[in-house]
Design an enzyme around this catalytic site. Structure first.
Site, PDB file in Angstrom:
ATOM      1  CG  HIS A 240      -1.813  -1.171   1.272  1.00 18.69           C
ATOM      2  ND1 HIS A 240      -2.267  -1.604   0.226  1.00 18.69           N
ATOM      3  CD2 HIS A 240      -2.061  -1.940   2.420  1.00 18.69           C
ATOM      4  CE1 HIS A 240      -3.130  -2.747   0.813  1.00 18.69           C
ATOM      5  NE2 HIS A 240      -2.923  -3.036   1.976  1.00 18.69           N
ATOM      6  CE  LYS A 331      -2.011  -3.909  11.959  1.00 19.21           C
ATOM      7  NZ  LYS A 331      -3.040  -3.939  11.105  1.00 19.21           N
TER       8      LYS A 331
END
Ligand code: NAD
Length: 483
Positions: A240, A331
């Protein structure tokens, strides 16, 4: 408003792994929305193919539930759903054996587009490709769609490419990266290449640096053990973030055509410099009072896998020489948000005096949430009080400008699946691109393995390890706030 939706040509779409998580959350609700918008031809069919021993009715009910669970409320119309379900079929199949293949063959029509979506583990890609050929259902109108992860390093990616190339031509292989299907990502290309305004400034002379951030608030939770085998670099950066980097940094292709665009992206990846160890920061979130740490989630108290990574990349070419591209993803960060920020240099001389010197222009391309673009500019603060300057965002988000017309903007998966049917590969990764991306990431990963690098702990719901802020601070820059 006049509808600009053009139905695609007739198709048979087979979703291998049709009962899986991705199919239920994204692919099937996405297809339903395209049906709802009137883009699906009357004859088109969607065939779920998975291991579960289910019949057509059972699968249709599963699809209905998926729509109710994952599609927006305004689409939850039982009559419409019933009509959509008329297009749905199912066959229980074994990717590794013979079961179900003759039945699938019996369902495929001869002269229509055949799209085979491999929403299964990559270890099954080769088996599926082989059987599609041996059962004679991979004609010229056939194409396959494959999901990430595409390999875990250069060697495995090469092998996967070989396995697919044995049965399908590159023009039939659609490697999906859903980031490329986002409206803003395409808008980025429209803004860059459709206007004369930006391109002359799009280089090391006027741009100070570029930041690409993909921040998540969720941890690795229930899939910690699986995640621990890959980590942020493999899971996010290699695909990505690098795709976004390519679109920002590539030269203008001479046409908006698949290979013209992908050739330019490939050149960017190949021009990426190796990243020295002090330009990479890896991290793992700590426990909070009621939530486990990354290592606990991963089920390995000594795990060295990163769930945060920040790095400083450079592209060695005429346009970008010396300009840092700061990439970060992680995260359990402060907020969920993905954006690209193009930070321009400061004006060379402030005629208003140093006390009024304001921030540089920043073009922000926001992917999620609320997709859109803003350009931060300096203006005079309205009203009396002399020449006081203020920074304001010039909002270029299409939602306001285009009003109703963006009501039904397809989400990334929908758009990409429709592109597969149309046979347009522009927004899909080519095999050599994926290999080049691994060729750049492999040595970085190898480097930290050899150095026995241990990821830095960081507070859950923060901006990541302090070293990440320090990396930019050393160069008198700072990360944009994660919002
Ligand atoms: P899942 O485990 O939920 O579903 C797997 C599917 O594959 C099931 O339908 C199962 O019946 C089928 N299957 C397994 N073995 C089979 C066999 N031998 N023959 C035929 N069918 C078989 O997985 P998922 O989360 O839906 O992910 C599918 C693929 O998509 C994986 O490669 C994953 O990495 C990728 N992916 C998933 C997501 C996501 O959000 N879930 C996101 C990006 C990529």
């Amino acid at each position: 408003m006049v509808s600009r939706i053009i139905p695609v040509e007739d198709f048979d779409l087979v979703i291998f792994g049709g009962t899986g998580d991705l199919a239920r959350r994204k692919i099937l609700p996405g297809l339903y929305r395209r049906f709802f918008a009137g883009q699906m031809p009357d004859e088109a069919r969607i065939i779920g193919a998975a291991r579960s021993d289910m019949d057509q009715m059972g699968f249709r009910e599963m699809v209905r539930e998926a729509i109710f669970e994952f599609a927006d409320k305004k689409y939850q119309d039982n009559k419409k759903i019933d009509r959509f379900l008329d297009h749905i079929d199912y066959v229980a199949i074994d990717a590794r054996g013979e079961a179900g293949w003759e039945a699938l063959k019996g369902k495929m029509r001869a002269d229509v587009v055949k799209a085979y979506y491999f929403s299964v583990a990559p270890s099954l890609f080769g088996d599926l490709a082989k059987r599609l050929q041996s059962f004679g259902i991979a004609d010229d109108k056939a194409r396959i769609v494959v999901e990430k992860p595409f390999g875990r390093d250069l060697e495995t990616a090469r092998q996967l490419n070989k396995d697919l190339a044995a049965y399908f031509d590159e023009t039939q292989i659609y490697r999906i990266d859903h980031y490329l299907g986002k409206e803003t990502v395409q808008n980025l290309m429209a803004v860059r290449f459709g206007n004369i305004l930006f391109e002359p400034l799009w280089n090391s002379q006027y741009i100070d640096h570029i930041q690409i951030t993909v921040a998540e608030t969720v941890g690795v939770g229930g899939r910690g053990e699986y995640y621990d085998k890959s980590g942020a670099m493999r899971d996010m950066v290699q695909n990505h973030l690098m795709q976004l980097l390519c679109l920002i940094a590539m030269e203008p292709p001479n046409k908006f055509e698949p290979d013209a665009v992908r050739d330019e992206k490939l050149k960017v990846i190949r021009a990426l410099q190796p990243v020295p160890a002090h330009h990479i920061v890896r991290g793992q979130y700590d426990a909070t009072a009621d939530e486990p740490s990354y290592r606990e989630d991963a089920g390995d108290p000594r795990s060295r896998t990163e769930c945060f990574v920040a790095l400083r990349a450079e592209i060695a070419n005429w346009r970008w020489s010396g300009i840092p591209f700061y990439l970060r993803t992680g995260k359990k960060l402060r907020a969920r948000g993905s954006e690209i920020a193009v930070v321009f240099k400061e004006a060379p001389h402030s005629i208003f005096g140093p006390q009024d010197a304001k921030s540089p222009n920043v073009l922000v391309i926001r992917l999620q949430p609320d997709e859109g673009m803003t350009l931060q500019v300096t203006i005079k603060e309205p009203g009396p009080g002399g020449m006081r300057l203020v920074d304001v965002p010039l909002d270029m988000s299409f939602a306001e400008a285009l009003g109703d017309e963006v009501e039904d903007v397809p989400d990334a998966y929908e758009r990409l699946i429709m592109d597969v049917i149309r046979g347009n590969q522009t927004l899909f990764m080519r095999g050599d691109e994926v290999e080049a991306a691994w060729a750049w990431t492999d040595p970085l990963i190898q480097g930290w393995i050899e150095r026995h690098d241990v990821p830095k702990p960081y507070d859950a719901y923060s901006d990541g390890p302090d070293d990440s802020a320090m990396m930019l601070h050393r160069e008198h820059r700072r990360w944009r706030e994660i919002r």
